[in-house]
Design an enzyme around this catalytic site. Sequence first.
Site, PDB file in Angstrom:
ATOM      1  N   CYS A   1      -0.742  -2.576   6.508  1.00 13.93           N
ATOM      2  CA  CYS A   1      -1.206  -1.212   6.246  1.00 13.93           C
ATOM      3  C   CYS A   1      -0.466  -0.585   5.075  1.00 13.93           C
ATOM      4  O   CYS A   1       0.456  -1.161   4.512  1.00 13.93           O
ATOM      5  CB  CYS A   1      -0.996  -0.367   7.503  1.00 13.93           C
ATOM      6  SG  CYS A   1       0.746  -0.166   7.930  1.00 13.93           S
TER       7      CYS A   1
ATOM      8  N   ALA B   1       3.259  -0.292   5.388  1.00 12.02           N
ATOM      9  CA  ALA B   1       3.920  -1.571   5.080  1.00 12.02           C
ATOM     10  C   ALA B   1       4.053  -1.742   3.570  1.00 12.02           C
ATOM     11  O   ALA B   1       5.052  -2.261   3.074  1.00 12.02           O
ATOM     12  CB  ALA B   1       3.151  -2.743   5.684  1.00 12.02           C
TER      13      ALA B   1
ATOM     14  N   ARG C   1      12.264  -8.255   5.753  1.00 11.97           N
ATOM     15  CA  ARG C   1      11.704  -8.715   4.487  1.00 11.97           C
ATOM     16  C   ARG C   1      12.737  -9.344   3.564  1.00 11.97           C
ATOM     17  O   ARG C   1      12.426  -9.783   2.476  1.00 11.97           O
ATOM     18  CB  ARG C   1      10.942  -7.596   3.777  1.00 11.97           C
ATOM     19  CG  ARG C   1       9.834  -8.161   2.927  1.00 11.97           C
ATOM     20  CD  ARG C   1       8.732  -7.207   2.590  1.00 11.97           C
ATOM     21  NE  ARG C   1       7.779  -7.889   1.747  1.00 11.97           N
ATOM     22  CZ  ARG C   1       7.797  -7.847   0.420  1.00 11.97           C
ATOM     23  NH1 ARG C   1       8.697  -7.146  -0.219  1.00 11.97           N
ATOM     24  NH2 ARG C   1       6.901  -8.518  -0.278  1.00 11.97           N
TER      25      ARG C   1
ATOM     26  N   HIS D   1       1.188   0.553  -1.850  1.00 14.15           N
ATOM     27  CA  HIS D   1       1.899   0.315  -3.116  1.00 14.15           C
ATOM     28  C   HIS D   1       1.569   1.423  -4.100  1.00 14.15           C
ATOM     29  O   HIS D   1       2.443   1.989  -4.750  1.00 14.15           O
ATOM     30  CB  HIS D   1       1.496  -1.012  -3.754  1.00 14.15           C
ATOM     31  CG  HIS D   1       1.623  -2.202  -2.858  1.00 14.15           C
ATOM     32  ND1 HIS D   1       0.685  -3.221  -2.831  1.00 14.15           N
ATOM     33  CD2 HIS D   1       2.572  -2.554  -1.956  1.00 14.15           C
ATOM     34  CE1 HIS D   1       1.059  -4.136  -1.959  1.00 14.15           C
ATOM     35  NE2 HIS D   1       2.198  -3.763  -1.412  1.00 14.15           N
TER      36      HIS D   1
END
Lengths: 500, 518
Positions: free
Chosen positions: A67, A70, A101, A201
């Site tokens: 999503c 994220a 991550r 992003h």
Amino acid sequence: MSLATTQSTAEIRARNKELIEEVLKVYPEKTAKRRAKHLNVHQAGKSDCGVKSNIKSIPGVMTIRGCAYAGSKGVVWGPIKDMVHISHGPVGCGQYSWGSRRNYYVGTTGIDSFVTLQFTSDFQEKDIVFGGDKKLVKILDEIQELFPLNNGITIQSECPIGLIGDDIEAVSRAKSKEYGGKTIVPVRCEGFRGVSQSLGHHIANDAVRDWIFDKLESDGKPTFEPTPYDVAIIGDYNIGGDAWSSRILLEEMGLRVIAQWSGDGSLAELEATPKAKLNILHCYRSMNYISRHMEEKFGIPWCEYNFFGPSKIAESLRKIAGYFDNKIKESAERVIEKYQPLVNAVIAKYRPRLEGKTVMLYVGGLRPRHVIGAYEDLGMEVIGTGYEFGHNDDYQRTAQHYVKDSTLIYDDVNGYEFEHFVEKLQPDLVGSGIKEKYVFQKMGVPFRQMHSWDYSGPYHGYDGFAIFARDMDMAINSPVWKKTKAPWKEASRAKLLAAE
Amino acid sequence: MAQSAEHVLDHLELFRGPEYQQMLAKKKIFENPRDPAEVERIKEWTKTAEYREKNFAREALAVNPAKACQPLGAVFASVGFEGTLPFVHGSQGCVAYYRSHLSRHFKEPSSCVSSSMTEDAAVFGGLNNMIDGLANSYNMYKPKMIAVSTTCMAEVIGDDLNAFIKTSKEKGSVPADFDVPFAHTPAFVGSHVTGYDNALKGILEHFWDGKAGIAPKLERKQNGAINIIGGFDGYTVGNLREIKRILALMGIQHTILADNSEVFDTPTDGEFRMYDGGTTLEDAANAVHAKATISMQQWCTEKTLPFVAEHGQDVVSFNYPVGLSATDDFIVALSRISGKDIPEQLARERGRLVDAIADSSAHIHGKKFAIYGDPDLCYGLAAFLLELGAEPTHVLSTNGSKAWHEKMQVLLASSPFGQGCQAYPGRDLWHMRSLLFTEPVDFLIGNTYGKYLERDTGTPLIRIGFPVFDRHHHHRSPLWGYQGGLNVLVKILDKIFDEMDKKTNVLGKTDYSFDIIR
């Protein structure tokens, strides 16, 4: 295995087309129509891969996508080490993305660095009913008191924030003023926005523009003396140290890296980037937005590069050097030459073990295309690839620079399709994520996680290529894959398939 | 250049070399770093009682909480039923997170779908997502049952699962008689253990109370069977298998509800089993006729157990029984409810655990421990430590309630070894950090995230909990039963001995105590 290698391109094309038809049969009619647009067999010479992308996932199919949260907290903002990133909303989002991550950084965690801490407003029912802004005010105060060396705070919105009408922007402005101009960045990355990580992003990039760059003029940062060789690494998250094994090459060729976006990055580096002479962009998907913005607003050119595998590294070093004077161009050649013996030794050792092996990829960001060269340097062939959250410009780059004719292309693939493709094509290796890893290993197919490097890395740069080669070899040539069938059981499925 | 093809250096060693160290030192000037003396001063300040006081005065901020959200528990419970596909109604990113989280712990596939709601669904509701989603899942993954739960997005906008599923069936997404139990699992209420409870109750309610109006309610005809509910448990594979072994030894007819011990431990033999094992749907329905239901974790079944009791069964709950007394209580309860004798083999297993404790207790006696985790796990481990003569000094449960706190206080007060020990409900691991600095203990018990506490405070971590991402395969061994107690004992002892060796291994300085016999 490697059924593909014995066939002609035309045969492969026909088989892949047939395979697509086959998987579409499972769907209700409406879904089959929608999914058909995301699956294709690449045709050499075309400008893109012939698939639709960046479209909503279909309910109930087991998409692999994440999503917007994220994409913002998990990818773009999370690695900025000297800022506190609040997962604003219920506890889960921050919990599941906590430390997973592998964005490496150097710092005193909990004191001046905060990447591997899980800060959350842990919303309760009353926060949903009465709104969370008052709680957010208190949270910011508590962060200031208990983590006084933080250089800034971001507020990463989870789904409820946008649904209950909280005004996190107003809270941010007021608290920033109260703390004497402290950087506080509200990010509207609620998980229901957009169709994947990708919009996250973009939203995160826009937040840098609006809440960091737009504040810069009056502050007059940075403090260091600029040089003609200042560059910024954009879109490298330093997974397993990737940005470091990239930075070392850039500095060896005489450039000065003034900022890393965002792996091992800091607020000061973000703020200094408008002083760069060139932005070099690794993950185009997640940071092209801010690169374009800096080009428009500050006149900084940007260039994409690829630090996976020696062929692409050399090509990229020359491309980057092309923006600078002869001194840098010559240094780039020296760097390539310096590492050639390492490259030769790695290839001499691993290529014989990997030659002709086939790979299927399914990853996010840049990797579905960027790693193809590294496999090819080792004599391997990528026979299928796809993007979790790519756009058409990703598929254009893939078609024009990376994939071979007849490669199977699958956009936003789901569990059913991917399993079916792998079962039928029997690649020697699948490279994808944690959710896929154990599915394929159960099927007896060697696997490497290509998001986290399967807890290895770095894979970028020349140092990283050696690790990449070692890891692919250990995955494919592990003796365990010869033992998946009990000796008293019948012939393996692979053989049965081959005989078909 | 340090890298070579002969000896490939990865992140563990590569960056230690002078080239990278110099590079990282030079990077500092661009970072606008804090004055190292100031960093040191603050670091020391965070270790103080003053900081602890400010830290414990926090009202709004959570830092490193030890809990996850409801739907994770719902997914965990749902996959414990035969052929069941968990379907989470709401944003899709959540499902990617649950699957990753479970896979990272179990090192197993984790299958689950989302209804992939986006902005338009936020405005208009997610009915169409449910209709399409159920149809797609049903066709693609051929489940025997689809268990629906919700993310916070669907809860905030108020989607009505019961109505949505009914409409979906009317639209033909799945056959009218296909089992689609559901549970509302808002992430802003409770934690993953609450989600487990809600999902399990939803499934039992579905089978027992008329399948949302499409079948008659089951009429209970009591038989001699016992239902067992494991609760949310990172050791579900080992634990449920151990429980089944004990029940078989005692000859007790039973049903394990939400038995996910197979699906989280499938073989690698060339076949991916999306579904494996699990409570059959028939058994789930017939579980209504059981004589009694035993919950191994009270705080995971706060709604389910009363629901079962309302149907006329005896209900008994435990708090993650680990060790001698707790296992004794469990075994005695099994015998009492079933009327079966306790076989000699269990007495022998018990004797072996007593034997092991007697052999080793000198090393554990009087040691101070901090524990954190889910409320039942904390309780069970604390009780075991007390009977080992150890002191569970700090017991912290982020998802522990006021009632948990009271029960913990009673437990601690019941033993001389519990004096001066405290339970902390609703606190997080940043609180624990202050506790470990201001009131140090010898060992810490917790999940993988405890390694940050181990690094910061130097308290050795014994990994028991969920999730454990950075050690492999421990979930395959039980913590329950006398065998399980032995496993826990060995985990603790191994760490104690390792620490002893670490503290005595300096050549010529401390190695007089570097004993080969301990």
